[in-house]
Design a protein around this motif. Sequence first.
Motif, PDB file in Angstrom:
ATOM      1  N   LYS A   1       0.833  -1.194   0.000  1.00 32.33           N
ATOM      2  CA  LYS A   1       0.000   0.000   0.000  1.00 32.33           C
ATOM      3  C   LYS A   1       0.872   1.249   0.000  1.00 32.33           C
ATOM      4  N   GLN A   2       0.299   2.331  -0.491  1.00 36.21           N
ATOM      5  CA  GLN A   2       1.008   3.606  -0.499  1.00 36.21           C
ATOM      6  C   GLN A   2       1.401   3.998   0.922  1.00 36.21           C
ATOM      7  N   GLY A   3       2.675   4.411   1.094  1.00 34.40           N
ATOM      8  CA  GLY A   3       3.178   4.829   2.387  1.00 34.40           C
ATOM      9  C   GLY A   3       3.780   3.721   3.216  1.00 34.40           C
TER      10      GLY A   3
ATOM     11  N   ALA B   1      11.770  -0.565   2.999  1.00 36.91           N
ATOM     12  CA  ALA B   1      13.199  -0.757   3.311  1.00 36.91           C
ATOM     13  C   ALA B   1      13.632   0.333   4.285  1.00 36.91           C
ATOM     14  N   ARG B   2      14.723   0.045   5.028  1.00 40.79           N
ATOM     15  CA  ARG B   2      15.250   1.010   5.983  1.00 40.79           C
ATOM     16  C   ARG B   2      16.778   1.019   5.893  1.00 40.79           C
ATOM     17  N   LEU B   3      17.338   2.221   5.873  1.00 39.59           N
ATOM     18  CA  LEU B   3      18.789   2.382   5.837  1.00 39.59           C
ATOM     19  C   LEU B   3      19.321   2.599   7.251  1.00 39.59           C
ATOM     20  N   GLU B   4      20.615   2.332   7.419  1.00 44.25           N
ATOM     21  CA  GLU B   4      21.248   2.625   8.705  1.00 44.25           C
ATOM     22  C   GLU B   4      21.133   4.121   8.986  1.00 44.25           C
TER      23      GLU B   4
ATOM     24  N   ARG C   1       9.604   4.327   1.476  1.00 47.07           N
ATOM     25  CA  ARG C   1       8.176   3.991   1.474  1.00 47.07           C
ATOM     26  C   ARG C   1       7.642   3.809   0.049  1.00 47.07           C
ATOM     27  N   ALA C   2       6.580   3.037  -0.071  1.00 47.58           N
ATOM     28  CA  ALA C   2       5.933   2.824  -1.363  1.00 47.58           C
ATOM     29  C   ALA C   2       5.257   4.108  -1.822  1.00 47.58           C
ATOM     30  N   PRO C   3       5.534   4.573  -3.042  1.00 49.71           N
ATOM     31  CA  PRO C   3       4.928   5.827  -3.509  1.00 49.71           C
ATOM     32  C   PRO C   3       3.463   5.696  -3.924  1.00 49.71           C
TER      33      PRO C   3
END
Length: 406
Positions: free
Chosen positions: A104-106, A110-113, A207-209
Amino acid sequence: MSDIDINKLRVDRQQTSSPTVTKKRRVKVWHILVLLFVAALAYFHFFPSAVLVQTTQVVSAWPSQQYVLLDSTGYVVARRKAAVASKGTGRVEWLGVSEGQHVKQGTVIARLENHDVASAYKAAVANSDGAAAGVLSAQTVLSDANDNLHRVSFLYNKGLVAQITMHEALSRVTRAKQSVAGAQATLAAARANQDNAQSALDYTEIRAPFDGVVIARSANVGDIVTPLSSAADAKGAVAVMADMSTLEVNADVSESSLGSISVGQPCEIALDAFPDRRFRGEVSAVVPAVNRASATVTTKVRIIDIDSKILPDMSARVSFLSKQVPVDQNKPVLAVSPQAIVKRHDHDVVYTLSAKNTAQEIPVTVGAQLSGVRAIQGNLKVGEVLVLEPAKKIVDGTLLKLPETH
């Protein structure tokens, strides 16, 4: 010894066969000929000679073929597609999606350090808090200066204080106002730095656009992601997403056929992955540019009958129609070559090739002309072999022979 009469030893050939014997012999010859004739008839009856024929097959056709103006080929693409990346540079710490997953949007994918970025954000928050405290302090000083000015003004009007004291009170208020303005500016700068630090921290969460499906993963945990992907082994994106509700076919149409195409025109789409299905479509746009190399124009055909099994980059064939086929009629029908249909006793029939290589007459009802074939109804099935252009001597049960293949 007496003389022997040699004439008595001569055979009289005219008396060797009587009329009765000759007649019997003739009767026997005729009997033999009749027997041979009957044997020949029996042989041709029970072992008739095979008729050499050409064959065709029963095929499956679609009613839309009678409205086809032109055909084209292309590929399925998603109008809404994105390579999802971060505006900041960092190492992938967590990747929460895989190919084929709906998001879903938002949603954080993924997460970066972010240890350094989080520390910078905390420092910015502290600076903002200090600046806010400075504003409060400056406002307190201004309040005291205003109270002092009010008191001095009252005494000055009574003539109890000198004019210089009045000027000092006014100057004190002015300095306090300037201090408040400076503190407020410092607070604004601190809050701007805090917002900047917050944005940098947010950039570490990718986040998903939009609502869509992940069609490819471009990075893994431990990879370095950078916006410009200029560093060695760095990735520009972590995943590629596509909005499957915006699928369409990009078909290349010859520029000489552009007159047969218009926006909103109905189309029928056939995918190589689903040869037994047809999907409705319509022309959504004609790209206003011609490819010089191929002399074609890209035409975008929107898929109306969206199916979850349709995937980007599938090869497709598009038929541009003169009119839309009703949904209830858009079903495959049996069709044969028109040359396989003949008239027998005022009825339309076709001849199938049985397992014993004999002709089998099948009555049919003839339908519409569908491109190069004719729709029919009858006791037939797809793939059944038919006689092509059957001669008049071919009837039900006639022995047939196929051409030899080399």
